[in-house]
Design a protein around this motif. Structure first.
Motif, mmCIF file in Angstrom:
data_model
loop_
_atom_site.group_PDB
_atom_site.id
_atom_site.type_symbol
_atom_site.label_atom_id
_atom_site.label_comp_id
_atom_site.label_asym_id
_atom_site.label_seq_id
_atom_site.Cartn_x
_atom_site.Cartn_y
_atom_site.Cartn_z
ATOM 1 N N ILE A 51 1.020 -1.044 -0.256
ATOM 2 C CA ILE A 51 -0.326 0.194 0.282
ATOM 3 C C ILE A 51 0.721 1.427 -0.326
ATOM 4 O O ILE A 51 0.797 2.206 -0.834
ATOM 5 N N ARG A 52 2.048 0.708 0.897
ATOM 6 C CA ARG A 52 3.321 2.544 0.767
ATOM 7 C C ARG A 52 3.500 2.462 -0.485
ATOM 8 O O ARG A 52 3.635 3.908 -0.801
ATOM 9 N N GLU A 53 4.208 1.682 -0.892
ATOM 10 C CA GLU A 53 4.602 1.512 -2.626
ATOM 11 C C GLU A 53 3.125 2.352 -4.151
ATOM 12 O O GLU A 53 3.733 2.874 -4.605
ATOM 13 N N GLY A 54 2.748 1.430 -3.357
ATOM 14 C CA GLY A 54 0.890 1.725 -4.013
ATOM 15 C C GLY A 54 0.999 4.052 -4.830
ATOM 16 O O GLY A 54 1.079 4.759 -5.159
ATOM 17 N N LYS A 55 0.960 3.857 -2.683
ATOM 18 C CA LYS A 55 0.713 5.652 -2.878
ATOM 19 C C LYS A 55 2.027 6.014 -3.265
ATOM 20 O O LYS A 55 1.610 7.382 -3.897
ATOM 21 N N GLU A 56 3.099 5.798 -2.945
ATOM 22 C CA GLU A 56 4.213 6.847 -3.897
ATOM 23 C C GLU A 56 4.226 6.370 -5.118
ATOM 24 O O GLU A 56 4.832 7.437 -6.175
#
Length: 341
Positions: A51-56
């Motif tokens: 999720i963190r990587e997708g948001k970035e």
């Protein structure tokens, strides 16, 4: 049709960045979307890195556009019309053409960037607690991920590069054998990076376990070479039935019943005179619950036998019945409260 929350439990990075609900939550959050995605993260903590990587990724593609109020647009148009003469019309056309050209270039750049990202991006697959996942790599090799585990690899593999994957947690790999004869070429090599070890493979089935500061590699069939990241000139060759443990800076090789060691992928666990503490460590790794015992002597007892790992309730009931103990699962603290009967 909107996806249910349970549909997200094994989502990949590619799934998220193509999910309309996720994109809206990142770019235009609302109370409803916040509630939905907070619930997903609480239920499936293993998705947090994805999720963190997708948001970035989504935020890196964010554009801001200034929009004039309708009255401001009208005033601006009247001002332009009042000052515009026939002699200046060609200049205005040039400006309009320039804007369209700039817009076309921007679209082309974004398309190219998206194409490059789609071609060269790295795939990350992560399993939540209590679930296994089987996937096929670009070369046709098969991987079974144990619960609470992760694998990363490039989306596309070409004929000039080594096939590489990165594993955290536990995985069973069945590698597609590409080398037939002659010198080994780059694309015929297959390397698994895990912990401090590099595992090089030539047509093989093996298990990798990288948890709690210890890495274990068990070879079922074929041949693999192990090397430390810091000492690539030194290597260790494994034969079928060998297991190597890396802990405290040293490699230790010993024979083992590998079929029992890799039985987790079939939903069974074999224990042969194994300390109870090891069994509860395994449960914590797979289901996320840490054992809290009223009497530490319970942890020194040993178990032998077969336990189903497909269902955590069955797993706990089997252990409790065998040891004559009571196991209570505290969902708030994520602990197993263990008491002697």
């Amino acid at each position: 049709m909107d996806k249910q929350i349970s549909d997200y439990q094994s989502s990949t990075l590619e799934d998220l960045i193509n999910d309309e609900s996720f994109m809206l939550w990142v770019s235009q959050p609302t109370e409803e979307l916040d509630s939905k995605w907070n619930t997903i993260q609480q239920l499936y903590p293993g998705l947090a890195p994805i999720i963190r990587e997708g948001k970035e990724i989504i935020l890196s593609l964010h554009f801001e556009t200034e929009v004039l109020h309708i009255k401001e647009q009208q005033n601006l148009w009247h001002t332009i019309a009042a000052k515009t003469t026939l002699n200046r019309k060609p200049q205005r056309k040039i400006r309009l053409w320039s804007r369209y050209a700039a817009a076309a270039i921007l679209v082309g750049v974004l398309f190219l960037a998206g194409l490059l990202y789609s071609t060269f991006k790295q795939i990350t697959v992560q399993t939540p607690y209590g679930q296994l996942k089987t996937l096929t790599l670009p070369d046709g090799s098969k991987v079974t991920l144990n619960a609470n585990s992760k694998i990363k690899y490039d989306k596309n593999w070409d004929n000039d590069k080594i096939r590489e994957v990165w594993v955290e947690g536990e995985a069973f790999l069945e590698v597609n054998h590409l080398h037939k004869n002659g010198p080994v070429k780059n694309h015929q090599r297959f390397i698994v990076h895990t912990g401090e070890l590099n595992v090089e493979v030539l047509g093989t089935s093996f298990n990798v376990n990288d948890r709690r500061g210890r890495t274990e590699v068990a070879l079922l069939k074929g041949k693999i070479r192990l090397a430390l990241n810091t000492e690539k000139e030194k290597s260790l060759i494994l034969a079928p039935g060998d297991i190597v443990e890396y802990i405290g800076g040293s490699l230790n090789k010993k024979p083992i019943n590998v079929a029992e060691y890799t039985s987790w992928k079939d939903g069974k666990l074999y224990f042969n005179d194994v300390p109870v503490s090891t069994i509860f460590n395994y449960f914590e790794d797979i289901y996320g619950y840490k054992a809290k015992v009223s009497d530490t002597k319970i942890l020194t007892r040993k178990l032998s036998g077969t336990i189903s790992s497909r269902n955590e309730k069955v797993f706990l009931e089997t252990v409790a019945r065998t040891l004559n103990i009571t196991i209570t699962k505290d969902t708030d603290s994520h602990k197993l409260i263990i008491k002697a009967n």
